[in-house]
Motif scaffolding. Structure first.
Motif, PDB file in Angstrom:
ATOM      1  N   THR A 252       0.841  -1.178   0.000  1.00 32.72           N
ATOM      2  CA  THR A 252       0.000   0.000   0.000  1.00 32.72           C
ATOM      3  C   THR A 252       0.883   1.237   0.000  1.00 32.72           C
ATOM      4  O   THR A 252       2.063   1.168   0.368  1.00 32.72           O
ATOM      5  CB  THR A 252      -0.968   0.003   1.203  1.00 32.72           C
ATOM      6  N   VAL A 298      -7.326  -4.181  -0.210  1.00 35.53           N
ATOM      7  CA  VAL A 298      -7.573  -4.951   1.012  1.00 35.53           C
ATOM      8  C   VAL A 298      -9.034  -5.343   1.134  1.00 35.53           C
ATOM      9  O   VAL A 298      -9.365  -6.450   1.574  1.00 35.53           O
ATOM     10  CB  VAL A 298      -7.100  -4.160   2.259  1.00 35.53           C
ATOM     11  N   LEU A 376     -20.471   1.054   3.063  1.00 33.61           N
ATOM     12  CA  LEU A 376     -19.571   1.921   2.294  1.00 33.61           C
ATOM     13  C   LEU A 376     -18.239   2.051   3.020  1.00 33.61           C
ATOM     14  O   LEU A 376     -18.204   2.148   4.255  1.00 33.61           O
ATOM     15  CB  LEU A 376     -20.167   3.325   2.166  1.00 33.61           C
ATOM     16  N   ALA A 377     -17.150   2.091   2.270  1.00 32.76           N
ATOM     17  CA  ALA A 377     -15.839   2.351   2.881  1.00 32.76           C
ATOM     18  C   ALA A 377     -14.839   2.748   1.811  1.00 32.76           C
ATOM     19  O   ALA A 377     -15.120   2.670   0.618  1.00 32.76           O
ATOM     20  CB  ALA A 377     -15.325   1.119   3.615  1.00 32.76           C
ATOM     21  N   GLY A 378     -13.682   3.149   2.273  1.00 33.84           N
ATOM     22  CA  GLY A 378     -12.581   3.465   1.367  1.00 33.84           C
ATOM     23  C   GLY A 378     -12.259   4.946   1.351  1.00 33.84           C
ATOM     24  O   GLY A 378     -11.159   5.352   0.996  1.00 33.84           O
ATOM     25  N   ARG A 380     -14.182   9.031   2.843  1.00 34.01           N
ATOM     26  CA  ARG A 380     -15.274   9.627   3.606  1.00 34.01           C
ATOM     27  C   ARG A 380     -16.579   9.533   2.800  1.00 34.01           C
ATOM     28  O   ARG A 380     -16.611   9.855   1.616  1.00 34.01           O
ATOM     29  CB  ARG A 380     -14.929  11.086   3.899  1.00 34.01           C
ATOM     30  N   ASP A 399     -21.734   3.440   6.829  1.00 33.78           N
ATOM     31  CA  ASP A 399     -20.369   3.864   6.504  1.00 33.78           C
ATOM     32  C   ASP A 399     -19.443   3.204   7.521  1.00 33.78           C
ATOM     33  O   ASP A 399     -19.715   3.259   8.717  1.00 33.78           O
ATOM     34  CB  ASP A 399     -20.311   5.396   6.623  1.00 33.78           C
ATOM     35  N   HIS A 400     -18.405   2.548   7.073  1.00 36.34           N
ATOM     36  CA  HIS A 400     -17.439   1.985   8.035  1.00 36.34           C
ATOM     37  C   HIS A 400     -16.015   2.271   7.594  1.00 36.34           C
ATOM     38  O   HIS A 400     -15.715   2.391   6.423  1.00 36.34           O
ATOM     39  CB  HIS A 400     -17.713   0.526   8.352  1.00 36.34           C
ATOM     40  N   TRP A 401     -15.165   2.394   8.595  1.00 40.43           N
ATOM     41  CA  TRP A 401     -13.826   2.920   8.389  1.00 40.43           C
ATOM     42  C   TRP A 401     -12.760   1.844   8.555  1.00 40.43           C
ATOM     43  O   TRP A 401     -12.769   1.135   9.539  1.00 40.43           O
ATOM     44  CB  TRP A 401     -13.574   4.027   9.433  1.00 40.43           C
ATOM     45  N   TRP A 402     -11.898   1.778   7.559  1.00 44.67           N
ATOM     46  CA  TRP A 402     -10.750   0.896   7.748  1.00 44.67           C
ATOM     47  C   TRP A 402      -9.585   1.240   6.863  1.00 44.67           C
ATOM     48  O   TRP A 402      -9.643   2.173   6.077  1.00 44.67           O
ATOM     49  CB  TRP A 402     -11.116  -0.547   7.674  1.00 44.67           C
ATOM     50  N   GLN A 403      -8.532   0.487   7.024  1.00 46.50           N
ATOM     51  CA  GLN A 403      -7.271   0.734   6.323  1.00 46.50           C
ATOM     52  C   GLN A 403      -6.696  -0.602   5.857  1.00 46.50           C
ATOM     53  O   GLN A 403      -6.980  -1.633   6.463  1.00 46.50           O
ATOM     54  CB  GLN A 403      -6.253   1.362   7.274  1.00 46.50           C
ATOM     55  N   THR A 427     -18.531   7.329  11.060  1.00 43.06           N
ATOM     56  CA  THR A 427     -18.354   5.897  10.771  1.00 43.06           C
ATOM     57  C   THR A 427     -18.745   5.041  11.971  1.00 43.06           C
ATOM     58  O   THR A 427     -18.365   3.884  12.058  1.00 43.06           O
ATOM     59  CB  THR A 427     -16.896   5.585  10.377  1.00 43.06           C
ATOM     60  N   ASP A 491      -4.960   9.226  10.320  1.00 40.79           N
ATOM     61  CA  ASP A 491      -6.232   9.866   9.981  1.00 40.79           C
ATOM     62  C   ASP A 491      -6.550  10.874  11.073  1.00 40.79           C
ATOM     63  O   ASP A 491      -6.319  10.602  12.256  1.00 40.79           O
ATOM     64  CB  ASP A 491      -7.372   8.831   9.911  1.00 40.79           C
ATOM     65  N   ARG A 506      -6.575  12.506   5.981  1.00 38.89           N
ATOM     66  CA  ARG A 506      -5.246  12.016   6.366  1.00 38.89           C
ATOM     67  C   ARG A 506      -4.383  13.137   6.926  1.00 38.89           C
ATOM     68  O   ARG A 506      -4.527  14.298   6.544  1.00 38.89           O
ATOM     69  CB  ARG A 506      -4.549  11.413   5.140  1.00 38.89           C
ATOM     70  N   ASN A 512      -6.872  10.146  -1.442  1.00 35.43           N
ATOM     71  CA  ASN A 512      -7.800   9.084  -1.753  1.00 35.43           C
ATOM     72  C   ASN A 512      -8.550   9.437  -3.032  1.00 35.43           C
ATOM     73  O   ASN A 512      -9.397  10.320  -3.025  1.00 35.43           O
ATOM     74  CB  ASN A 512      -8.765   8.978  -0.565  1.00 35.43           C
ATOM     75  N   ARG A 517      -6.020   4.474  -2.750  1.00 32.66           N
ATOM     76  CA  ARG A 517      -5.088   5.166  -1.877  1.00 32.66           C
ATOM     77  C   ARG A 517      -3.779   5.430  -2.613  1.00 32.66           C
ATOM     78  O   ARG A 517      -3.136   4.507  -3.093  1.00 32.66           O
ATOM     79  CB  ARG A 517      -4.853   4.270  -0.653  1.00 32.66           C
TER      80      ARG A 517
HETATM   81  P1  AMP Z   1      -6.911   1.957   2.269  1.00 27.49           P
HETATM   82  O1  AMP Z   1      -5.686   1.542   2.993  1.00 27.49           O
HETATM   83  O2  AMP Z   1      -6.750   2.008   0.796  1.00 27.49           O
HETATM   84  O3  AMP Z   1      -8.118   1.151   2.720  1.00 27.49           O
HETATM   85  O4  AMP Z   1      -7.191   3.461   2.685  1.00 27.49           O
HETATM   86  C1  AMP Z   1      -7.320   3.766   4.037  1.00 27.49           C
HETATM   87  C2  AMP Z   1      -7.685   5.197   4.191  1.00 27.49           C
HETATM   88  O5  AMP Z   1      -8.909   5.476   3.510  1.00 27.49           O
HETATM   89  C3  AMP Z   1      -7.955   5.557   5.630  1.00 27.49           C
HETATM   90  O6  AMP Z   1      -6.768   5.864   6.328  1.00 27.49           O
HETATM   91  C4  AMP Z   1      -8.866   6.755   5.483  1.00 27.49           C
HETATM   92  O7  AMP Z   1      -8.148   7.921   5.228  1.00 27.49           O
HETATM   93  C5  AMP Z   1      -9.681   6.391   4.257  1.00 27.49           C
HETATM   94  N1  AMP Z   1     -10.944   5.754   4.645  1.00 27.49           N
HETATM   95  C6  AMP Z   1     -11.261   4.463   4.549  1.00 27.49           C
HETATM   96  N2  AMP Z   1     -12.541   4.258   4.941  1.00 27.49           N
HETATM   97  C7  AMP Z   1     -13.024   5.473   5.304  1.00 27.49           C
HETATM   98  C8  AMP Z   1     -14.295   5.934   5.801  1.00 27.49           C
HETATM   99  N3  AMP Z   1     -15.314   5.107   5.965  1.00 27.49           N
HETATM  100  N4  AMP Z   1     -14.400   7.256   6.090  1.00 27.49           N
HETATM  101  C9  AMP Z   1     -13.382   8.112   5.903  1.00 27.49           C
HETATM  102  N5  AMP Z   1     -12.175   7.725   5.413  1.00 27.49           N
HETATM  103  C10 AMP Z   1     -12.000   6.425   5.119  1.00 27.49           C
END
Ligand code: AMP
Ligand code: COA
Length: 643
Positions: A252, A298, A376-378, A380, A399-403, A427, A491, A506, A512, A517
């Motif tokens: 990544t 991912v 939804l993710a990836g 904002r 909406d859910h947040w991950w990396q 999220t 973040d 970020r 993004n 990313r």
């Molecule tokens: P990636 O590693 O490609 O999945 O990208 C991760 C980054 O995408 C995170 O550090 C955030 O900046 C952004 N991201 C992923 N999901 C969200 C979300 N639901 N809301 C806001 N930002 C997100």
């Protein structure tokens, strides 16, 4: 002390579940581990004194392929469809049962073993969204090899860097990928990558697709179909792996040009994914799950491949786009035809659909009766798009947040535990094992409602990266040293009084673009290597469809007398050529100077505010205030920003 724990008044089982995971992580995760078949049951969940911050299930052993494939065949799902391949790109549909999957994966595993691939060896995959890519990943898992999938939108140079770092014994590739506007021949890109990489794999297995046949290099390249046909009926055993052994490495964007090889261990990952399927996504074995991402990301690894298969679901493998293949109703068609209960996509895809079908008229006519939730993710999720989707679908939109680093969501609305109240723009709450806090610059948790850097108290839960490929040191310097005792997510965000997390953007140079990313530092390295460029700065500017789009400012060397427009075109082509079309780098602007502080730091954040039409103030430390006006003028000349 502010905390990410939710308000106890919320009507859901979430609060109790999260509280237990915080109070008794050993018990919680050993219980969750029961959903997985182990060849050696783990007696403990976590070993703190191991690796950069500890390791999960240190004495357990298991095989990921067994858990995703064999055990379902043995357990009565042999004739259930495991993969529903739907490819508007090629006009093909294919249903692959768990029994078919076992046959395909076993034969391919035998081919890999014959090529000398064994436990711990790396295999790189450079493939589009075809079933064979999944067979390849699972075949590696079967024999204990570590797969590393490289997204097809990356150029030869990016592939080469990854080949060099992972040092694969074998490369699995397809002859081409199919984009709506063109057929992308992958093989010439692979050949170019191998020509420059110092590491040379022993063999390449090439899947010939009729849209662009590849020429094979004698002695190195083999025809996939022929090799697999010759191995038909063979079934190498699933190799028991330590839970701490890597299942894959996924590269990544990092803050330097060199991508980070995120390592995913086997045991913790399978346990976390398995927990997430019923509790977060609310999906039961036997149901259909459609993750409209790509196996190069991912999200694709976790929710196209491993999680649905582990859980005995049918996974949808969609080779197409949200719009244009053929229309903005494509997702709803697939959801209806496959009986999908849970759809997972990126907000950018939703924006693309909304743009072409604002009334949602393409939803009508499709039987969505089995469909329950959109995730939804990836990037904002903008509240307007979420509200639009809720309206046209009449379903919860989560909406859910991950990396890439975490492998599964850090925060979300756990539908399986009972939907929590939805707050657009947030999220929602942290998943079990994630102690999420917002920190100030000194590393101290801030009061609820205050913005800062979002960090996760160590240890990270199962499923998250234990380290970076080949470098515990880079793992520490990248994530663990900024705030000792914490994982720095890079973040920025805020946690409200109910414990809801809002991710704002970020804190590093990652942008993004359409859910992809990308590192602006990597793009700057490409621009700087142009012979006419003296210095440059790349920023992400707001884009209505893709969220952000990269924009490069370049200062030419004093003696350069060429037409700047011609150089700008060369720069756009150079980024496409060296990073790939996925960078979507379309805008290079020649300027006389870059705005800098007196100490020489380029004022990228201020440039971004100007481009995004946001209020900005003249930084007190600026070297020459007139430069920002010039930046504004050059943006205005291209119809961007207000100057
Ligand atoms: P990636 O590693 O490609 O999945 O990208 C991760 C980054 O995408 C995170 O550090 C955030 O900046 C952004 N991201 C992923 N999901 C969200 C979300 N639901 N809301 C806001 N930002 C997100
Ligand atoms: N192989 C080769 N090229 C690829 C590619 C692949 N696998 N994926 C994308 N590209 C190319 C595209 O063809 C495009 O090329 P172009 O400049 O010649 O048009 C370029 O890379 C940029 O692609 P993208 O940013 O995806 O834009 P798009 O205009 O093709 O599509 C969306 C826009 C919104 C439909 C699309 O970006 C999308 O579906 N995004 C969702 C992403 C996602 O699911 N992310 C995972 C996180 S959950």
């Amino acid at each position: 002390m502010p905390t990410a724990d939710p308000s106890p008044d919320l009507p859901s089982r979430y609060a109790a579940v999260h509280e237990r995971a915080m109070r008794d992580p050993e018990g919680f995760w050993l219980d969750a581990a029961r959903a997985i078949d182990w060849t050696t049951e783990p007696t403990r969940a976590f070993k703190p004194k191991s690796g950069p911050y500890g390791r999960w299930f240190p004495d357990g052993a298991l095989n990921a392929c067994w858990n995703a494939v064999d055990r379902h065949v043995a357990g009565g799902r042999a004739e259930q469809v495991a993969i529903r391949y739907d490819s508007p790109a090629t006009g093909t549909k294919r249903a692959i049962t768990y029994a078919d999957l076992l046959r395909e994966v076993s034969a391919l595993a035998a081919v890999l073993a014959d090529l000398g691939v064994g436990r711990g060896d790396r295999v790189i995959l450079y493939m589009p969204m075809v079933p064979e890519a999944l067979f390849g990943m699972l075949a590696c898992a079967r024999i204990g090899a570590v797969h590393s999938v490289v997204f097809g939108g990356f150029a030869a140079n990016e592939l080469s860097v990854r080949i060099e770092d992972a040092a694969p014994k074998v490369v699995l590739a397809a002859s081409c990928g199919i984009e709506p506007s063109r057929v992308v021949a992958y093989k010439p890109l692979l050949d170019a990558a191998l020509a420059t990489a110092r590491h040379k794999p022993a063999a390449c297995l090439i899947l010939q697709r009729p849209q662009a046949l590849a020429s094979l290099v004698e002695g190195r390249d083999r025809d996939w179909a022929e090799a697999v046909a010759a191995a038909e009926g063979r079934k190498p055993d699933c190799v028991p792996m330590a839970a701490t052994d890597p299942l894959y490495v996924l590269y990544t964007s990092g803050t330097t040009g060199k991508p980070k090889g995120v390592v995913r261990d086997t045991g913790g990952y399978l346990v976390a994914l398995s927990w997430s399927m019923s509790n977060l996504y609310g999906v039961q074995p036997g149901e259909t799950y459609f993750c409209a991402s790509d196996i190069g990301w991912v999200v694709g690894h976790s929710y196209i491949v491993y999680a649905p298969l582990l859980h005995g679901c049918t996974t949808v493998l969609y080779e197409g786009k949200p719009v244009g293949t053929p229309d903005p109703g494509a997702f709803w068609r697939v959801v209806a035809e496959t009986g999908t209960v849970c759809l997972f996509t990126a907000p950018t895809a939703l924006r693309a659909i909304k743009k072409e079908d604002s009334k949602g008229s393409h939803v009508a006519g499709h039987d969505l009766s089995r469909f329950r939730t959109l995730f939804l993710a990836g990037e904002r999720a903008d509240p307007a798009s979420v509200a639009w989707a809720e309206r046209v679908l009449d379903r919860p939109v989560v909406d859910h947040w991950w990396q890439t680093e975490t492998g599964w969501p850090i925060a979300g609305n756990p539908v399986g535990l009972g939907l929590l109240p939805v707050k657009h723009g947030s999220t929602c709450v942290p998943m079990p094992g994630y102690d999420v806090q917002v920190l100030d610059e000194g590393g101290k948790p801030v009061p609820a409602g205050t913005m800062g850097t979002i960090a996760i108290r160590l240890p990270l839960p199962p499923g998250c990266l234990p380290t970076l490929w080949g470098s515990d040191t880079r793992m520490r310097t990248s994530y663990l040293e900024t705030f000792p005792g914490w994982y720095d997510t890079s973040d920025a965000g805020v946690i409200d009084a109910d414990g809801y997390i809002t991710v704002l953007g970020r804190t590093d140079d990652i942008i993004n673009v359409a859910g992809h990313r990308l590192s602006t530092g990597g793009m700057e390295a490409v621009l700087s290597s142009h012979p006419d460029v003296a210095e440059c700065a790349v920023i992400g500017i707001r884009d209505a469809l893709k969220g952000e789009a990269p924009c490069g400012f370049v200062v030419l060397k004093a003696q350069v007398a060429r037409d700047p427009a011609e150089i700008e075109r060369e720069l756009v082509a150079k980024v496409r050529d060296e990073i790939g079309p996925v960078a979507a780098f379309k805008l290079a602007l020649t300027v006389q100077r870059l705005p800098k502080t007196r100490s020489g730091k380029i004022l990228r954040a201020t440039m971004k505010r100007i481009a995004d039409h946001e209020p900005w103030t003249m930084p007190a430390t600026i070297d020459d205030a007139g430069v920002l006006d010039e930046i504004g003028e050059s943006l205005k000349a291209r119809g961007i920003g207000e100057g």
